[in-house]
Structure formats: C-alpha cells, structure tokens
Scaffold this active site. Structure first.
Site, mmCIF file in Angstrom:
data_model
loop_
_atom_site.group_PDB
_atom_site.id
_atom_site.type_symbol
_atom_site.label_atom_id
_atom_site.label_comp_id
_atom_site.label_asym_id
_atom_site.label_seq_id
_atom_site.Cartn_x
_atom_site.Cartn_y
_atom_site.Cartn_z
ATOM 1 N N HIS A 172 3.948 39.830 -15.330
ATOM 2 C CA HIS A 172 5.345 39.492 -15.637
ATOM 3 C C HIS A 172 5.441 39.277 -17.148
ATOM 4 O O HIS A 172 4.502 38.741 -17.755
ATOM 5 C CB HIS A 172 5.755 38.170 -14.966
ATOM 6 C CG HIS A 172 6.301 38.290 -13.577
ATOM 7 N ND1 HIS A 172 6.093 37.314 -12.631
ATOM 8 C CD2 HIS A 172 7.076 39.235 -12.982
ATOM 9 C CE1 HIS A 172 6.714 37.659 -11.503
ATOM 10 N NE2 HIS A 172 7.305 38.816 -11.695
ATOM 11 N N CYS A 266 7.083 29.829 -15.194
ATOM 12 C CA CYS A 266 7.347 30.373 -13.854
ATOM 13 C C CYS A 266 8.091 29.369 -12.982
ATOM 14 O O CYS A 266 8.868 29.756 -12.111
ATOM 15 C CB CYS A 266 6.054 30.749 -13.155
ATOM 16 S SG CYS A 266 5.117 32.033 -13.966
HETATM 17 N N1 ARG Z 1 2.669 34.553 -6.902
HETATM 18 C C1 ARG Z 1 3.824 34.889 -7.683
HETATM 19 C C2 ARG Z 1 3.928 36.399 -7.817
HETATM 20 O O1 ARG Z 1 2.925 37.023 -7.988
HETATM 21 C C3 ARG Z 1 3.757 34.237 -9.030
HETATM 22 C C4 ARG Z 1 5.009 34.395 -9.832
HETATM 23 C C5 ARG Z 1 4.893 33.761 -11.175
HETATM 24 N N2 ARG Z 1 6.144 33.688 -11.822
HETATM 25 C C6 ARG Z 1 6.409 34.110 -13.057
HETATM 26 N N3 ARG Z 1 7.585 33.858 -13.553
HETATM 27 N N4 ARG Z 1 5.551 34.800 -13.740
HETATM 28 O O2 ARG Z 1 4.995 36.964 -7.751
#
Ligand code: ARG
Length: 275
Positions: A172, A266
């Site tokens: 991300h 996150c």
């Molecule tokens: N387990 C989640 C995923 O892989 C984690 C998300 C983390 N959030 C972020 N804003 N990077 O989607």
C-alpha cells in the site's frame, strides 16, 4: 548542510478508527501476515487504545466505527474510504476477505450525511490515496488500480498522481510514503518503479528519503498533524530525520497490529471536512 529549522504548526484533525475487537490473522494477503503466528487480541486492543489516546491528547477528534465479527482487518480504518472536502470515496477491496468492509464504512458515512461515491474500480482508500497540498498521490501495483485513480480524480476534482509500487512488503502507498505537511513528504525510494521514483524526485525534490531498515519497521506508516508525527517506535532513523526538520516524532509500539501488515497510519482514517 544547514537548513533553518522551520516553525511547525499543528492542525486539529478528525479521525475515524475501529477497535480491533475481532482482530486475528487467519488469512494472508500480504507478506507480513502469517496465520501460523499467534496473535494476542488483548494486547492488540491495548496498543490500539494507546494510539487512540495519543491522537486525543494531541487535540484531535477521534470517531469510532463498530467492528464487525469476521472482518479482522477492519481495524485498518485507513483502507475504509478516502475523504476529501467532505466528500467520501468508498473503498472497493482487491481481496474477497475484505470485500464487506467497503459497504460497512460507506454506511457509517451515509448515516452521517456525507456525500459519497460508490466505487466501480478497486481502490483501498487511504491505504493507496494520500493527500498533499496540490495533489492526491495514488499507489497501484498490488491493490488499487489505475482506473480507480481516474475515478478518484473525477470525483474529487483534484489531480491524482499515480505511483507504481514494486516491492510486495510495501503493498500500500501508506507503507512507503508519508505526507508530513502541505507538499512535504518522506518515502522509501526502492518501493517504487524507476519512473515513479523520477516523478517523486521531480515533484518533491526536498523530500526526506527513508532507509530500508526504517521502512521495514513501518516507519512510513505514520500520521502527521503538521508538527507531531506519530509512528512506530522502532523507526529511530526516521525520528532523527524528522527532528532535524522541526517535527516532533512520537513513537508507539503497535507490534500486534504489525502482524496483519499495518501500523499507525493504517489504523487512522482522516475525515477531511469541507474547508
Ligand atoms: N491485512 C491488511 C491488508 O493486507 C492490512 C492493511 C493495512 N492498511 C494499510 N493502510 N496499509 O489489507
């Protein structure tokens, strides 16, 4: 190099968070998630409470959305939507495991009278959309897609700059880049394709460049109010760089939430009301 230390002015923010009541790691959709590793939910909740309390101590308003059973990643509120000028772009998740989170977050905003857009293309909210003074920086390559960037540009009426992510550890945009204030950013260059690195250099020649070691402990998954920068405490290199620039870094331990592949940013969705 001597740079006059800038006077930093914090701006009060409004955040949306989701308590990790049902947090667990039962599937793996990023390299940090290992379902074989035990997760301590009580500790996850305690660490998350510290983050919430810190946001509030810093003067920010924290709103809460009810967690839903069966959606362990809902704690990562940043992915739930993108809110700019009081307008809510809903999220549409890449992975089936998270699909139901999009409508759940959209419902929260609808119940509060926000104008929204239900997305057609995949976008994972502020996981991949980060707002600077002049544009929206948008990640793609692992989750959000180019068509989703175009959808955001049309809905917000702000220029969207697409950036190609190439390292699966930084899947991300908010794991690879932080907006500190206005058009000031920090990022880990190797998380991006050569072309996107060149774009970042061109648009942000003064950016803080972060090392792999700091990026690996989620040092870029940070939240800034223009003065205070909340980030994982292990990112000591980032903290030193931020102090040089006149910011006040504040480290937190969110080790349990790291097991899902997320940290400070996150867990924090910014609600940007109409100015
Ligand atoms: N387990 C989640 C995923 O892989 C984690 C998300 C983390 N959030 C972020 N804003 N990077 O989607």
């Amino acid at each position: 190099m001597s740079r006059p230390t800038q006077v930093r002015i914090p701006r009060t923010r409004r955040y949306l968070m989701c308590r990790p009541t049902y947090f667990e790691v039962t599937y793996s959709i990023n390299p940090w998630m290992d379902p074989a590793k035990p997760v301590d939910v009580e500790l996850a909740i305690a660490q998350w409470e510290q983050l919430r309390a810190l946001h509030q101590e810093l003067g920010h308003q924290v709103e809460l959305i009810d967690p839903l059973p069966g959606l362990p990643d809902m704690v990562y509120a940043a992915n739930g939507a993108t809110v700019v000028d009081g307008k809510v772009l809903g999220a549409r998740f890449r992975n089936a495991e998270r699909a139901a989170e999009g409508p759940a977050y959209l419902e929260w905003f609808r119940a509060r009278g926000f104008t929204d857009h239900e997305p057609v293309h995949v976008n994972e909210g502020e996981g991949d959309f980060l707002l600077t003074e002049t544009c929206v920086l948008a990640g793609r390559g692992f989750r959000s897609v180019g068509e989703g960037h175009a959808e955001a540009q049309e809905f917000f009426g702000r220029p969207v700059v697409g950036l190609e992510l190439v390292d699966p550890r930084f899947y991300h945009l908010d794991t690879a880049l932080t907006v500190l204030d206005g058009d000031e950013i920090m990022y880990y260059p190797d998380a991006f394709s050569p072309g996107s690195r060149a774009v970042l250099r061109r648009l942000f020649p003064d950016a803080v460049l972060v090392s792999e070691a700091d990026a690996e402990v989620f040092g870029l998954n940070a939240v800034s109010d223009g003065l205070h920068v909340v980030l994982p405490e292990a990112a000591t290199g980032v903290m030193a760089r931020l102090r040089e620039r006149g910011f006040q870094p504040i480290g937190l331990d969110l080790s349990e939430l790291l097991k899902g592949g997320g940290s400070v940013k996150c867990c924090t969705l910014e609600i940007r009301d109409r100015a």
